[in-house]
Scaffold this motif. Sequence first.
Motif, PDB file in Angstrom:
ATOM      1  N   PHE A 133      -4.487  17.416 -18.815  1.00  0.00           N
ATOM      2  CA  PHE A 133      -5.452  17.593 -17.737  1.00  0.00           C
ATOM      3  C   PHE A 133      -5.982  16.266 -17.220  1.00  0.00           C
ATOM      4  CE2 PHE A 133      -5.689  21.410 -20.392  1.00  0.00           C
ATOM      5  CZ  PHE A 133      -5.314  22.336 -19.446  1.00  0.00           C
ATOM      6  N   ILE A 134      -5.099  15.491 -16.578  1.00  0.00           N
ATOM      7  CA  ILE A 134      -5.535  14.229 -15.993  1.00  0.00           C
ATOM      8  C   ILE A 134      -5.221  14.212 -14.506  1.00  0.00           C
ATOM      9  CG2 ILE A 134      -5.224  12.957 -18.161  1.00  0.00           C
ATOM     10  CD1 ILE A 134      -2.784  11.615 -16.807  1.00  0.00           C
ATOM     11  N   THR A 135      -5.955  13.372 -13.804  1.00  0.00           N
ATOM     12  CA  THR A 135      -5.731  13.147 -12.380  1.00  0.00           C
ATOM     13  C   THR A 135      -5.599  11.652 -12.163  1.00  0.00           C
ATOM     14  OG1 THR A 135      -7.098  15.057 -11.822  1.00  0.00           O
ATOM     15  CG2 THR A 135      -6.713  13.460 -10.078  1.00  0.00           C
ATOM     16  N   LEU A 136      -4.577  11.247 -11.451  1.00  0.00           N
ATOM     17  CA  LEU A 136      -4.412   9.839 -11.137  1.00  0.00           C
ATOM     18  C   LEU A 136      -5.275   9.511  -9.928  1.00  0.00           C
ATOM     19  CD1 LEU A 136      -0.569   9.356 -11.613  1.00  0.00           C
ATOM     20  CD2 LEU A 136      -2.405   9.187 -13.291  1.00  0.00           C
ATOM     21  N   THR A 137      -6.127   8.495 -10.077  1.00  0.00           N
ATOM     22  CA  THR A 137      -7.055   8.154  -9.007  1.00  0.00           C
ATOM     23  C   THR A 137      -6.594   6.964  -8.170  1.00  0.00           C
ATOM     24  OG1 THR A 137      -8.362   6.810 -10.537  1.00  0.00           O
ATOM     25  CG2 THR A 137      -9.057   9.099 -10.200  1.00  0.00           C
ATOM     26  N   ASP A 138      -5.880   6.026  -8.795  1.00  0.00           N
ATOM     27  CA  ASP A 138      -5.465   4.844  -8.044  1.00  0.00           C
ATOM     28  C   ASP A 138      -4.354   4.127  -8.798  1.00  0.00           C
ATOM     29  OD1 ASP A 138      -5.488   3.022  -5.954  1.00  0.00           O
ATOM     30  OD2 ASP A 138      -7.123   1.819  -6.778  1.00  0.00           O
ATOM     31  N   VAL A 139      -3.637   3.307  -8.078  1.00  0.00           N
ATOM     32  CA  VAL A 139      -2.624   2.432  -8.658  1.00  0.00           C
ATOM     33  C   VAL A 139      -2.812   1.064  -8.025  1.00  0.00           C
ATOM     34  CG1 VAL A 139      -0.153   1.937  -8.843  1.00  0.00           C
ATOM     35  CG2 VAL A 139      -0.963   4.287  -9.068  1.00  0.00           C
ATOM     36  N   GLU A 140      -2.839   0.035  -8.854  1.00  0.00           N
ATOM     37  CA  GLU A 140      -2.859  -1.348  -8.368  1.00  0.00           C
ATOM     38  C   GLU A 140      -1.580  -2.009  -8.847  1.00  0.00           C
ATOM     39  OE1 GLU A 140      -6.335  -3.268  -9.915  1.00  0.00           O
ATOM     40  OE2 GLU A 140      -7.701  -2.028  -8.744  1.00  0.00           O
ATOM     41  N   ILE A 141      -0.891  -2.693  -7.943  1.00  0.00           N
ATOM     42  CA  ILE A 141       0.345  -3.367  -8.319  1.00  0.00           C
ATOM     43  C   ILE A 141       0.238  -4.861  -8.051  1.00  0.00           C
ATOM     44  CG2 ILE A 141       1.903  -1.397  -8.090  1.00  0.00           C
ATOM     45  CD1 ILE A 141       2.595  -2.330  -5.293  1.00  0.00           C
ATOM     46  N   GLN A 149       0.831  -1.209   0.000  1.00  0.00           N
ATOM     47  CA  GLN A 149       0.000   0.000   0.000  1.00  0.00           C
ATOM     48  C   GLN A 149       0.861   1.252   0.000  1.00  0.00           C
ATOM     49  OE1 GLN A 149      -2.328  -0.979   3.491  1.00  0.00           O
ATOM     50  NE2 GLN A 149      -4.181  -1.082   2.243  1.00  0.00           N
ATOM     51  N   ARG A 150       1.930   1.245   0.768  1.00  0.00           N
ATOM     52  CA  ARG A 150       2.840   2.399   0.778  1.00  0.00           C
ATOM     53  C   ARG A 150       3.515   2.572  -0.569  1.00  0.00           C
ATOM     54  NH1 ARG A 150       4.481   0.038   5.696  1.00  0.00           N
ATOM     55  NH2 ARG A 150       6.486  -0.494   4.758  1.00  0.00           N
ATOM     56  N   VAL A 151       3.940   1.469  -1.176  1.00  0.00           N
ATOM     57  CA  VAL A 151       4.605   1.537  -2.483  1.00  0.00           C
ATOM     58  C   VAL A 151       3.644   2.061  -3.546  1.00  0.00           C
ATOM     59  CG1 VAL A 151       5.624   0.151  -4.339  1.00  0.00           C
ATOM     60  CG2 VAL A 151       6.345  -0.201  -1.975  1.00  0.00           C
ATOM     61  N   LYS A 152       2.430   1.535  -3.580  1.00  0.00           N
ATOM     62  CA  LYS A 152       1.492   1.991  -4.610  1.00  0.00           C
ATOM     63  C   LYS A 152       1.110   3.453  -4.408  1.00  0.00           C
ATOM     64  CE  LYS A 152      -3.156   0.790  -3.196  1.00  0.00           C
ATOM     65  NZ  LYS A 152      -4.356   0.104  -3.602  1.00  0.00           N
ATOM     66  N   GLU A 153       1.003   3.909  -3.183  1.00  0.00           N
ATOM     67  CA  GLU A 153       0.703   5.324  -2.938  1.00  0.00           C
ATOM     68  C   GLU A 153       1.886   6.199  -3.351  1.00  0.00           C
ATOM     69  OE1 GLU A 153      -1.178   8.776  -2.180  1.00  0.00           O
ATOM     70  OE2 GLU A 153      -2.056   6.782  -2.372  1.00  0.00           O
ATOM     71  N   GLN A 154       3.093   5.740  -3.087  1.00  0.00           N
ATOM     72  CA  GLN A 154       4.264   6.505  -3.502  1.00  0.00           C
ATOM     73  C   GLN A 154       4.369   6.543  -5.025  1.00  0.00           C
ATOM     74  OE1 GLN A 154       8.011   5.240  -1.869  1.00  0.00           O
ATOM     75  NE2 GLN A 154       9.057   7.069  -2.601  1.00  0.00           N
ATOM     76  N   ILE A 155       4.065   5.436  -5.691  1.00  0.00           N
ATOM     77  CA  ILE A 155       4.061   5.409  -7.152  1.00  0.00           C
ATOM     78  C   ILE A 155       3.038   6.398  -7.686  1.00  0.00           C
ATOM     79  CG2 ILE A 155       3.436   3.993  -9.158  1.00  0.00           C
ATOM     80  CD1 ILE A 155       4.781   1.619  -7.731  1.00  0.00           C
ATOM     81  N   ARG A 156       1.843   6.422  -7.108  1.00  0.00           N
ATOM     82  CA  ARG A 156       0.797   7.346  -7.560  1.00  0.00           C
ATOM     83  C   ARG A 156       1.244   8.796  -7.399  1.00  0.00           C
ATOM     84  NH1 ARG A 156      -2.667  10.670  -6.034  1.00  0.00           N
ATOM     85  NH2 ARG A 156      -2.287  10.343  -3.836  1.00  0.00           N
ATOM     86  N   ARG A 157       1.813   9.120  -6.237  1.00  0.00           N
ATOM     87  CA  ARG A 157       2.277  10.497  -5.984  1.00  0.00           C
ATOM     88  C   ARG A 157       3.380  10.904  -6.952  1.00  0.00           C
ATOM     89  NH1 ARG A 157       2.255   9.270  -0.395  1.00  0.00           N
ATOM     90  NH2 ARG A 157       4.485   8.949  -0.598  1.00  0.00           N
ATOM     91  N   GLU A 158       4.370  10.020  -7.112  1.00  0.00           N
ATOM     92  CA  GLU A 158       5.501  10.331  -7.991  1.00  0.00           C
ATOM     93  C   GLU A 158       5.059  10.458  -9.445  1.00  0.00           C
ATOM     94  OE1 GLU A 158       8.410  11.229  -7.007  1.00  0.00           O
ATOM     95  OE2 GLU A 158       8.313  10.600  -4.913  1.00  0.00           O
ATOM     96  N   LEU A 159       4.195   9.556  -9.893  1.00  0.00           N
ATOM     97  CA  LEU A 159       3.703   9.643 -11.269  1.00  0.00           C
ATOM     98  C   LEU A 159       2.909  10.917 -11.498  1.00  0.00           C
ATOM     99  CD1 LEU A 159       2.553   6.011 -12.157  1.00  0.00           C
ATOM    100  CD2 LEU A 159       4.438   7.312 -13.177  1.00  0.00           C
ATOM    101  N   ALA A 160       2.078  11.290 -10.528  1.00  0.00           N
ATOM    102  CA  ALA A 160       1.291  12.516 -10.664  1.00  0.00           C
ATOM    103  C   ALA A 160       2.211  13.724 -10.805  1.00  0.00           C
ATOM    104  CB  ALA A 160       0.362  12.684  -9.463  1.00  0.00           C
ATOM    105  N   GLU A 161       3.257  13.757 -10.001  1.00  0.00           N
ATOM    106  CA  GLU A 161       4.199  14.878 -10.086  1.00  0.00           C
ATOM    107  C   GLU A 161       4.970  14.852 -11.402  1.00  0.00           C
ATOM    108  OE1 GLU A 161       8.189  16.341  -7.803  1.00  0.00           O
ATOM    109  OE2 GLU A 161       6.513  15.652  -6.558  1.00  0.00           O
TER     110      GLU A 161
END
Length: 127
Positions: free
Chosen positions: A34-42, A9-21
């Motif tokens: 103009f996109i927003t990342l909503t979730d990441v599943e690994i 869960q920590r890894v997928k949240e970090q991936i989502r944050r980093e990808l969004a940035e």
Amino acid sequence: MPKEFSRSQRVKEQIRRELAELIRLEVKDPRVGFITLTDVEITPDYAHAKVFFTSMKGEEGLSEILTGLRRASGFLRRELGRRIRIHTIPELHFHYDASVERGSRLSRLIDEVVRDDNARHTDDPED
């Protein structure tokens, strides 16, 4: 006492944050604007990641956005490898997330029904 968050869960949240940035600041492709990342599943072995996104334009231009994201996926994956210290950097698979639009549509429908119901009760002569 339950665990706060599992490692995945920590890894997928970090991936989502980093990808969004990265998408916001580094990707220069105008199709991806103009996109927003909503979730990441690994996957458990971190080999693949499904990245879910929504667009401010809705489904309009979705194929262009997906093309832009797929073209940028190698760059994004390489940059993730520089920012996140995990053994395997997942291959990125982008998917459009229509749940936000569906939720908004359902919310509008519920609001209309409540408004109609309130209007019907205030017009009722028996009250």
